[in-house]
Design a protein around this motif. Sequence first.
Motif, PDB file in Angstrom:
ATOM      1  N   ARG A  90     -23.052 -35.486  -3.552  1.00  0.00           N
ATOM      2  CA  ARG A  90     -22.851 -34.627  -4.694  1.00  0.00           C
ATOM      3  C   ARG A  90     -21.651 -33.653  -4.533  1.00  0.00           C
ATOM      4  O   ARG A  90     -21.163 -33.249  -5.544  1.00  0.00           O
ATOM      5  N   VAL A  91     -21.206 -33.355  -3.326  1.00  0.00           N
ATOM      6  CA  VAL A  91     -19.859 -32.373  -3.221  1.00  0.00           C
ATOM      7  C   VAL A  91     -18.827 -33.451  -3.714  1.00  0.00           C
ATOM      8  O   VAL A  91     -17.806 -32.803  -4.392  1.00  0.00           O
ATOM      9  N   ILE A  92     -18.624 -34.658  -3.409  1.00  0.00           N
ATOM     10  CA  ILE A  92     -17.433 -35.472  -3.878  1.00  0.00           C
ATOM     11  C   ILE A  92     -17.665 -35.492  -5.360  1.00  0.00           C
ATOM     12  O   ILE A  92     -16.629 -35.662  -6.058  1.00  0.00           O
ATOM     13  N   ALA A  93     -18.700 -35.712  -6.008  1.00  0.00           N
ATOM     14  CA  ALA A  93     -19.035 -35.934  -7.337  1.00  0.00           C
ATOM     15  C   ALA A  93     -18.458 -34.485  -8.048  1.00  0.00           C
ATOM     16  O   ALA A  93     -17.655 -34.549  -9.048  1.00  0.00           O
ATOM     17  N   ALA A  94     -18.766 -33.406  -7.503  1.00  0.00           N
ATOM     18  CA  ALA A  94     -18.190 -31.953  -8.125  1.00  0.00           C
ATOM     19  C   ALA A  94     -16.758 -31.976  -7.821  1.00  0.00           C
ATOM     20  O   ALA A  94     -16.126 -31.289  -8.826  1.00  0.00           O
ATOM     21  N   ARG A  95     -16.259 -32.343  -6.729  1.00  0.00           N
ATOM     22  CA  ARG A  95     -14.740 -32.297  -6.454  1.00  0.00           C
ATOM     23  C   ARG A  95     -14.050 -33.361  -7.746  1.00  0.00           C
ATOM     24  O   ARG A  95     -13.085 -33.007  -7.941  1.00  0.00           O
ATOM     25  N   ALA A  96     -14.618 -34.296  -7.835  1.00  0.00           N
ATOM     26  CA  ALA A  96     -14.041 -35.374  -8.713  1.00  0.00           C
ATOM     27  C   ALA A  96     -13.988 -34.567 -10.264  1.00  0.00           C
ATOM     28  O   ALA A  96     -12.891 -34.746 -11.037  1.00  0.00           O
ATOM     29  N   ILE A  97     -14.996 -33.961 -10.610  1.00  0.00           N
ATOM     30  CA  ILE A  97     -15.005 -33.185 -11.762  1.00  0.00           C
ATOM     31  C   ILE A  97     -13.579 -32.180 -11.947  1.00  0.00           C
ATOM     32  O   ILE A  97     -13.040 -32.154 -12.852  1.00  0.00           O
ATOM     33  N   GLN A  98     -13.469 -31.490 -10.912  1.00  0.00           N
ATOM     34  CA  GLN A  98     -12.397 -30.545 -10.861  1.00  0.00           C
ATOM     35  C   GLN A  98     -11.162 -31.244 -10.751  1.00  0.00           C
ATOM     36  O   GLN A  98     -10.050 -30.761 -11.558  1.00  0.00           O
ATOM     37  N   SER A  99     -10.932 -32.435  -9.983  1.00  0.00           N
ATOM     38  CA  SER A  99      -9.667 -33.006 -10.384  1.00  0.00           C
ATOM     39  C   SER A  99      -9.586 -33.653 -11.649  1.00  0.00           C
ATOM     40  O   SER A  99      -8.053 -33.686 -11.959  1.00  0.00           O
ATOM     41  N   ALA A 100     -10.534 -34.060 -12.213  1.00  0.00           N
ATOM     42  CA  ALA A 100     -10.279 -34.664 -13.564  1.00  0.00           C
ATOM     43  C   ALA A 100      -9.902 -33.421 -14.515  1.00  0.00           C
ATOM     44  O   ALA A 100      -8.852 -33.649 -15.321  1.00  0.00           O
ATOM     45  N   ARG A 101     -10.377 -32.227 -14.401  1.00  0.00           N
ATOM     46  CA  ARG A 101      -9.773 -31.069 -15.127  1.00  0.00           C
ATOM     47  C   ARG A 101      -8.580 -30.768 -14.862  1.00  0.00           C
ATOM     48  O   ARG A 101      -7.519 -30.575 -15.862  1.00  0.00           O
ATOM     49  N   ARG A 102      -8.080 -30.909 -13.668  1.00  0.00           N
ATOM     50  CA  ARG A 102      -6.492 -30.543 -13.335  1.00  0.00           C
ATOM     51  C   ARG A 102      -5.728 -31.813 -13.845  1.00  0.00           C
ATOM     52  O   ARG A 102      -4.451 -31.287 -14.228  1.00  0.00           O
ATOM     53  N   GLU A 103      -6.202 -32.867 -13.879  1.00  0.00           N
ATOM     54  CA  GLU A 103      -5.333 -34.152 -14.301  1.00  0.00           C
ATOM     55  C   GLU A 103      -5.278 -34.128 -15.738  1.00  0.00           C
ATOM     56  O   GLU A 103      -4.042 -34.374 -16.375  1.00  0.00           O
ATOM     57  N   ALA A 104      -6.249 -33.491 -16.486  1.00  0.00           N
ATOM     58  CA  ALA A 104      -6.299 -33.207 -17.985  1.00  0.00           C
ATOM     59  C   ALA A 104      -5.354 -32.287 -18.335  1.00  0.00           C
ATOM     60  O   ALA A 104      -5.208 -31.839 -19.507  1.00  0.00           O
ATOM     61  N   GLY A 105      -4.909 -31.504 -17.454  1.00  0.00           N
ATOM     62  CA  GLY A 105      -4.046 -30.077 -17.821  1.00  0.00           C
ATOM     63  C   GLY A 105      -4.849 -28.742 -18.102  1.00  0.00           C
ATOM     64  O   GLY A 105      -4.547 -27.986 -18.698  1.00  0.00           O
ATOM     65  N   GLU A 106      -6.183 -29.004 -17.842  1.00  0.00           N
ATOM     66  CA  GLU A 106      -6.885 -27.764 -18.033  1.00  0.00           C
ATOM     67  C   GLU A 106      -6.804 -26.492 -17.027  1.00  0.00           C
ATOM     68  O   GLU A 106      -7.146 -25.664 -17.365  1.00  0.00           O
ATOM     69  N   THR A 107      -6.600 -26.913 -15.810  1.00  0.00           N
ATOM     70  CA  THR A 107      -6.439 -26.080 -14.576  1.00  0.00           C
ATOM     71  C   THR A 107      -5.193 -26.593 -13.943  1.00  0.00           C
ATOM     72  O   THR A 107      -4.845 -27.461 -14.016  1.00  0.00           O
ATOM     73  N   SER A 108      -4.733 -25.613 -12.993  1.00  0.00           N
ATOM     74  CA  SER A 108      -3.719 -25.890 -12.434  1.00  0.00           C
ATOM     75  C   SER A 108      -4.079 -26.081 -10.815  1.00  0.00           C
ATOM     76  O   SER A 108      -3.000 -26.037 -10.066  1.00  0.00           O
ATOM     77  N   ALA A 109      -5.417 -25.802 -10.463  1.00  0.00           N
ATOM     78  CA  ALA A 109      -5.676 -26.001  -9.193  1.00  0.00           C
ATOM     79  C   ALA A 109      -6.482 -27.010  -8.699  1.00  0.00           C
ATOM     80  O   ALA A 109      -7.432 -27.625  -9.774  1.00  0.00           O
ATOM     81  N   PRO A 110      -6.676 -27.559  -7.552  1.00  0.00           N
ATOM     82  CA  PRO A 110      -7.536 -28.682  -7.327  1.00  0.00           C
ATOM     83  C   PRO A 110      -8.934 -28.180  -7.039  1.00  0.00           C
ATOM     84  O   PRO A 110      -9.799 -29.192  -7.246  1.00  0.00           O
ATOM     85  N   THR A 111      -9.241 -27.038  -6.604  1.00  0.00           N
ATOM     86  CA  THR A 111     -10.865 -26.712  -6.395  1.00  0.00           C
ATOM     87  C   THR A 111     -10.945 -25.330  -7.233  1.00  0.00           C
ATOM     88  O   THR A 111      -9.900 -24.701  -7.624  1.00  0.00           O
ATOM     89  N   ASN A 112     -12.203 -24.950  -7.504  1.00  0.00           N
ATOM     90  CA  ASN A 112     -12.373 -24.099  -8.218  1.00  0.00           C
ATOM     91  C   ASN A 112     -12.223 -22.563  -7.618  1.00  0.00           C
ATOM     92  O   ASN A 112     -11.811 -21.422  -8.362  1.00  0.00           O
ATOM     93  N   ALA A 113     -12.120 -22.552  -6.254  1.00  0.00           N
ATOM     94  CA  ALA A 113     -11.767 -21.413  -5.629  1.00  0.00           C
ATOM     95  C   ALA A 113     -10.457 -21.121  -5.871  1.00  0.00           C
ATOM     96  O   ALA A 113      -9.938 -19.822  -5.580  1.00  0.00           O
ATOM     97  N   GLU A 114      -9.351 -22.046  -6.081  1.00  0.00           N
ATOM     98  CA  GLU A 114      -8.178 -21.361  -6.361  1.00  0.00           C
ATOM     99  C   GLU A 114      -7.809 -21.311  -7.815  1.00  0.00           C
ATOM    100  O   GLU A 114      -6.451 -21.021  -8.022  1.00  0.00           O
ATOM    101  N   LEU A 115      -8.777 -21.247  -8.442  1.00  0.00           N
ATOM    102  CA  LEU A 115      -8.375 -21.226  -9.949  1.00  0.00           C
ATOM    103  C   LEU A 115      -7.661 -19.815 -10.379  1.00  0.00           C
ATOM    104  O   LEU A 115      -8.198 -18.770  -9.817  1.00  0.00           O
ATOM    105  N   GLY A 116      -6.497 -19.837 -11.236  1.00  0.00           N
ATOM    106  CA  GLY A 116      -6.014 -18.633 -11.637  1.00  0.00           C
ATOM    107  C   GLY A 116      -6.730 -17.943 -12.682  1.00  0.00           C
ATOM    108  O   GLY A 116      -7.813 -18.402 -13.361  1.00  0.00           O
ATOM    109  N   PRO A 117      -6.400 -16.911 -13.052  1.00  0.00           N
ATOM    110  CA  PRO A 117      -6.944 -16.068 -13.924  1.00  0.00           C
ATOM    111  C   PRO A 117      -7.125 -16.806 -15.306  1.00  0.00           C
ATOM    112  O   PRO A 117      -8.134 -16.923 -16.161  1.00  0.00           O
TER     113      PRO A 117
END
Length: 581
Positions: free
Chosen positions: A481-508
């Motif tokens: 489950r952890v790997i699946a959640a990390r994959a969702i976060q990585s997909a958002r980063r690759e799509a340009g929605e975020t600039s961080a690999p994990t949710n804890a590092e998200l900017g404002p």
Amino acid sequence: MRALPARARPWIERGDAPSATTLPRAPGRRDPWRPPGGPSCRHPRQREKNRFFRIFRPGTALADGAGMQATALTFILVGLDASPVRVEVDSGRGPASFQLVGLAEASVRESRVRVRSALSQIGVALDEHVITVNLAPADLRKSGGAFDLAIAMAVLGALGKVPGESLRGLAFLGELSLTGAIRPVRGVLPALRGAAARGLGRAVVPRHNGAEAASVPGLEVLVADHLGDVVAALAGEEDLPSAGPRPSLASDLAEAAVDLAEVRGQHVARRALEIAAAGGHNLLMMGPPGAGKTMLARRLPTILPPLSYDEALEVTAIHSVAGLLPSDRGLAQARPFRAPHHTVSPAGLVGGGDPIRPGEVSLAHHGCLFLDELLEFKRSALEVLRQPLEDGLVTICRAQSRVAFPARPLVVAAVNPCPCGLFGDEKRRCACTPEGVRRYRTRLSGPLLDRLDLQVPLPPVDVSHLAGKERGEASAEVRRRVIAARAIQSARREAGETSAPTNAELGPRDVERVAAPDAAGRAILGQAVERLGLSARAYGKVLRVARTIADLDGGGAVRASHVAEAIQARLLDRDGAAARR
């Protein structure tokens, strides 16, 4: 006996003992002790110097190749950054001397002894040579024994024992023993990464450093056991072996000696551990002694996703600089787990020393930093964690250097609720006064508490859970489950929605785009801010944790239930609000 000239009789009358060296010379004869074009001097020591100057004056071409120069290349580390160092050697004939310049510290100056002894083991004596070694650039401090091999090869080039052309385009790293053996050194991986970035093609390293050196792409790495092997290879007599194939990563879960299934009960803490692993959030667990805080923390690495190749390179480089990398392992295979004692100093926690070495927070980069008995740490040691936990980087400034180490660990802290540890226990009575409990908890400052995303209680484990045969969920199931959640976060980063690999590092801005809750969630969050007095940083932490909980649910929008669970995980904020009321 030959009669003395009249000009010598005054010396006899004064009681002086004339000698052949003090007799006046005949008119028109040149003083044999005066160097060509130089002044005459009759002091015995100066005459000997002048005689040496007359015979071995600068620029004299000698038949055995003295007076030559050679250069070898090596690297020095400033933190994790590699800086090239040119080892320039000038050789000449004369009374044996070995001078080393270039802002070298004691460990580098001692290389003269090691190099001289190692060269004698391969039949090269320096008894009649004047050797001058310059380590350029001269304004960069040099320390450590990694310069030995480069110095020895440059000396051999200056003496004509190896072709000077063979030293070009080649980097040397290694410490020499008195027998000529090449010993392993620290920081080979980051040094060779710097060499490859500067376009260097080949490098020679100790055999015991070959496994980590093989991880550097685009660089031909050769390994050697003895100085004689390197000399023979540069002379074209034999070939040095390669460092081997590029190492690959293996799964670290199969090697784990512990499993989350061994933890009985503590469902709230197990859920918090899963959220922390999925989003990279820092976690604080509060409970009485024996509740399972340490047991849970030591099982966190078993549910973290495996290291990527880039992460493994960073972890390996840090541990190589610190001298903690095993010689038989090229790349770090498992995420690091560091658990320093509560007596650790601030420098031991964030780094320091001379030369500057990484501290525990950097050694746990991409892994877990477990701070057991958090409130027993020195206040000064805890407060230095503020900036690394916020920026993911440790910057250490000294008078002559400035060093930066990456520091992005998942911090897990464990505390007792009070000095005796029994506050809130329904079966055992706490002996602490309310004022004593308050003073104990105020050791943890508000700014540091804000940086701990999850704060959960651990009640005493019920005896029914300990005596029962039912096991908890295994690490492998939680990890999927952890790997699946990390994959969702990585997909958002690759799509340009975020600039961080994990949710804890998200900017404002990232939080506004991907972690905005629905209307019901905003209402719950607004009430929590009013009742709990959450700071602006804590407000953002709640939204990031809610985003991770939503990712564990499949990656949809952040709903009210996700926000409520994230607020529920702010234990000390809730306790502080209750105390104020």
